[in-house]
Design an enzyme around this catalytic site. Structure first.
Site, PDB file in Angstrom:
ATOM      1  N   HIS A 112      29.547  -3.834  93.113  1.00  0.00           N
ATOM      2  CA  HIS A 112      30.253  -2.655  93.636  1.00  0.00           C
ATOM      3  C   HIS A 112      31.768  -2.920  93.693  1.00  0.00           C
ATOM      4  O   HIS A 112      32.252  -3.502  94.664  1.00  0.00           O
ATOM      5  CB  HIS A 112      29.751  -2.307  95.036  1.00  0.00           C
ATOM      6  CG  HIS A 112      28.393  -1.703  95.046  1.00  0.00           C
ATOM      7  ND1 HIS A 112      28.182  -0.348  95.172  1.00  0.00           N
ATOM      8  CD2 HIS A 112      27.155  -2.258  94.927  1.00  0.00           C
ATOM      9  CE1 HIS A 112      26.889  -0.090  95.147  1.00  0.00           C
ATOM     10  NE2 HIS A 112      26.246  -1.233  94.988  1.00  0.00           N
ATOM     11  N   CYS A 168      25.818  -0.348  89.486  1.00  0.00           N
ATOM     12  CA  CYS A 168      24.563  -0.670  90.178  1.00  0.00           C
ATOM     13  C   CYS A 168      23.367   0.048  89.532  1.00  0.00           C
ATOM     14  O   CYS A 168      23.003  -0.275  88.417  1.00  0.00           O
ATOM     15  CB  CYS A 168      24.695  -0.377  91.663  1.00  0.00           C
ATOM     16  SG  CYS A 168      23.457  -1.232  92.674  1.00  0.00           S
ATOM     17  N   GLU A 185      34.011  -0.832  94.399  1.00  0.00           N
ATOM     18  CA  GLU A 185      34.594  -0.093  95.536  1.00  0.00           C
ATOM     19  C   GLU A 185      34.345  -0.814  96.852  1.00  0.00           C
ATOM     20  O   GLU A 185      34.907  -0.429  97.892  1.00  0.00           O
ATOM     21  CB  GLU A 185      34.021   1.326  95.590  1.00  0.00           C
ATOM     22  CG  GLU A 185      32.707   1.484  96.313  1.00  0.00           C
ATOM     23  CD  GLU A 185      31.501   0.908  95.575  1.00  0.00           C
ATOM     24  OE1 GLU A 185      30.421   0.821  96.180  1.00  0.00           O
ATOM     25  OE2 GLU A 185      31.639   0.533  94.383  1.00  0.00           O
ATOM     26  N   GLY A 228      22.432   3.681  93.508  1.00  0.00           N
ATOM     27  CA  GLY A 228      21.302   4.415  94.059  1.00  0.00           C
ATOM     28  C   GLY A 228      20.176   3.477  94.433  1.00  0.00           C
ATOM     29  O   GLY A 228      20.187   2.296  94.092  1.00  0.00           O
ATOM     30  N   GLN A 250      21.925  -0.008  85.531  1.00  0.00           N
ATOM     31  CA  GLN A 250      20.553  -0.221  85.072  1.00  0.00           C
ATOM     32  C   GLN A 250      20.063   0.935  84.199  1.00  0.00           C
ATOM     33  O   GLN A 250      19.383   0.722  83.187  1.00  0.00           O
ATOM     34  CB  GLN A 250      19.640  -0.404  86.285  1.00  0.00           C
ATOM     35  CG  GLN A 250      19.964  -1.650  87.095  1.00  0.00           C
ATOM     36  CD  GLN A 250      19.376  -1.618  88.496  1.00  0.00           C
ATOM     37  OE1 GLN A 250      18.539  -0.777  88.819  1.00  0.00           O
ATOM     38  NE2 GLN A 250      19.822  -2.537  89.342  1.00  0.00           N
ATOM     39  N   ASN A 287      24.269  -4.897  96.223  1.00  0.00           N
ATOM     40  CA  ASN A 287      23.100  -4.377  96.937  1.00  0.00           C
ATOM     41  C   ASN A 287      22.093  -3.867  95.916  1.00  0.00           C
ATOM     42  O   ASN A 287      22.113  -2.709  95.530  1.00  0.00           O
ATOM     43  CB  ASN A 287      23.510  -3.249  97.890  1.00  0.00           C
ATOM     44  CG  ASN A 287      22.321  -2.646  98.603  1.00  0.00           C
ATOM     45  OD1 ASN A 287      21.243  -3.234  98.637  1.00  0.00           O
ATOM     46  ND2 ASN A 287      22.499  -1.458  99.156  1.00  0.00           N
ATOM     47  N   GLY A 340      16.038   2.062  94.951  1.00  0.00           N
ATOM     48  CA  GLY A 340      14.741   2.002  94.282  1.00  0.00           C
ATOM     49  C   GLY A 340      14.732   1.361  92.912  1.00  0.00           C
ATOM     50  O   GLY A 340      15.665   0.660  92.506  1.00  0.00           O
ATOM     51  N   TYR A 348      17.003  -5.093  91.391  1.00  0.00           N
ATOM     52  CA  TYR A 348      16.633  -5.116  89.973  1.00  0.00           C
ATOM     53  C   TYR A 348      17.817  -5.551  89.111  1.00  0.00           C
ATOM     54  O   TYR A 348      18.985  -5.345  89.479  1.00  0.00           O
ATOM     55  CB  TYR A 348      16.145  -3.732  89.529  1.00  0.00           C
ATOM     56  CG  TYR A 348      14.842  -3.333  90.184  1.00  0.00           C
ATOM     57  CD1 TYR A 348      13.619  -3.581  89.552  1.00  0.00           C
ATOM     58  CD2 TYR A 348      14.834  -2.731  91.430  1.00  0.00           C
ATOM     59  CE1 TYR A 348      12.426  -3.237  90.163  1.00  0.00           C
ATOM     60  CE2 TYR A 348      13.637  -2.384  92.053  1.00  0.00           C
ATOM     61  CZ  TYR A 348      12.438  -2.636  91.420  1.00  0.00           C
ATOM     62  OH  TYR A 348      11.251  -2.297  92.021  1.00  0.00           O
TER      63      TYR A 348
END
Length: 350
Positions: free
Chosen positions: A328, A246, A330, A219, A250, A288, A221, A291
């Protein structure tokens, strides 16, 4: 039409606007993928950002809607050295200009993307605007001041819960933080029943579904802006196996007591090497994110490590069935080296 990309540090690049021509503001990042621009355009993790492609020619094989990673694009702007107006591919349905126009995304070409990438590496991710004509400094600053990416997770999560493959096993409660379709496809290929929940789902809603595992997606932000998801995961620890990718990684880390930090310019691309602690093997991965996790408590250990900058790329709990990775598996786009991790995640059900 001429337009300008203006960075928060005052530097300007003049280029030709395409797609949906309008003035926009976002956080500027770059990605090093040579191909997969369509998957990049439709990756929800780029919500609120202006994405620069470092590869000079973009759009040469066109757009094929079957390859989208979400129903719509979520990024703010798209920066390329040169776009291809006449793509050649037997699966092509439209060129990149028409696609961005249809999706409401502004693009700018003719930018020196090598110089822009060096600036982002030196100064870090920053606010940026794409504006028509030659705006004044005051006009650019006024638009920059409106940037607010604190709600991007809620803007990309599912509108309501739904079920995929209702007769499958095991049953995965999938928390959509702004998920790529590729993650759902990989779980479905392995026979899973998947109940997709919103990012702000309550723990009692997930428990009522009776899953065998809880899985958190990627996701956009800052994970600290997640809408109560950390507390939801805290309430589910010890009740179900929990895995994530991802942003999901976090969120799991925060629920376990880790902290987060923002990278200078993030990891965006399909060539990031990570080392697997269990074997010492290095995998090339698609990434991607801006953070990372830091400061693990005693019952959490680093599972994967970035070979380039030694940052955390995965964690596992020492006693509970909890695993997560920052990259990732995938891909879409990127190498499939780590696709086996989906099988590894599902082993936690047992």
């Amino acid at each position: 039409m001429k337009g300008q990309l203006i960075l928060e540090n005052g530097q300007r690049f003049t280029g030709e606007l395409f797609g949906d021509i309008k003035d926009i503001v976002g956080e500027i990042v770059f990605t090093t993928n040579m191909t997969g621009y369509q998957e990049t355009l439709t990756d929800p993790s780029y919500a609120g950002q202006i994405v620069t492609m470092t590869f000079p020619l973009i759009g040469n094989y066109g757009i094929n809607l079957d390859d989208n990673e979400a129903k719509h694009t979520n990024l703010k702007g798209f920066v390329v050295r040169e776009k291809c107006d006449y793509p050649s591919n037997f699966r092509n349905e439209m060129n990149i200009d028409d696609f961005l126009t249809e999706e409401g995304v502004v693009g700018i070409e003719g930018i020196d993307t090598r110089a822009l990438t060096r600036i982002i590496r030196d100064y870090g991710c920053m606010k940026a605007v794409i504006m028509q004509g030659e705006p004044t400094e005051a006009e650019a600053e006024a638009l920059m001041s409106t940037l607010d990416n604190s709600k991007v997770i809620l803007s990309t999560t599912t509108d309501e819960s739904y079920v995929i493959n209702p007769g499958g096993k095991p049953h995965v409660a999938f928390i959509d933080m702004g998920a790529k379709d590729g993650i759902l496809r990989d779980l479905q290929k392995r026979g899973c029943k998947i109940t997709v929940f919103r990012a702000d789902a309550k723990p009692e809603d997930i428990e009522a579904a009776g899953p065998d595992m809880v899985f958190l997606s990627n996701g956009p932000g800052d994970p600290l802006d997640a809408p109560g998801t950390v507390d939801t995961i805290k309430a589910l620890i010890g009740k179900f196996p929990i895995c994530g990718i991802c942003m999901g990684h976090q969120i799991i880390g925060l629920a376990l007591g880790c902290k987060t930090a923002k990278l200078k310019f993030g990891h965006h691309g399909g060539n990031h090497p990570v080392k697997y602690s269990e074997t010492g093997i290095c995998y090339i991965t698609s990434q991607n994110h801006n953070y990372i996790l830091t400061d693990y408590p005693d019952d959490v250990e680093e599972w994967f490590t970035n070979v380039n900058d030694k940052t955390c790329e995965g964690i596992r709990h020492k006693t509970l069935p909890i695993l997560s990775v920052q990259f990732h598996p995938e891909a879409s786009p990127g190498p499939l080296d780590s696709g086996w991790l989906f099988d590894r995640f599902l082993k936690e059900v047992n």
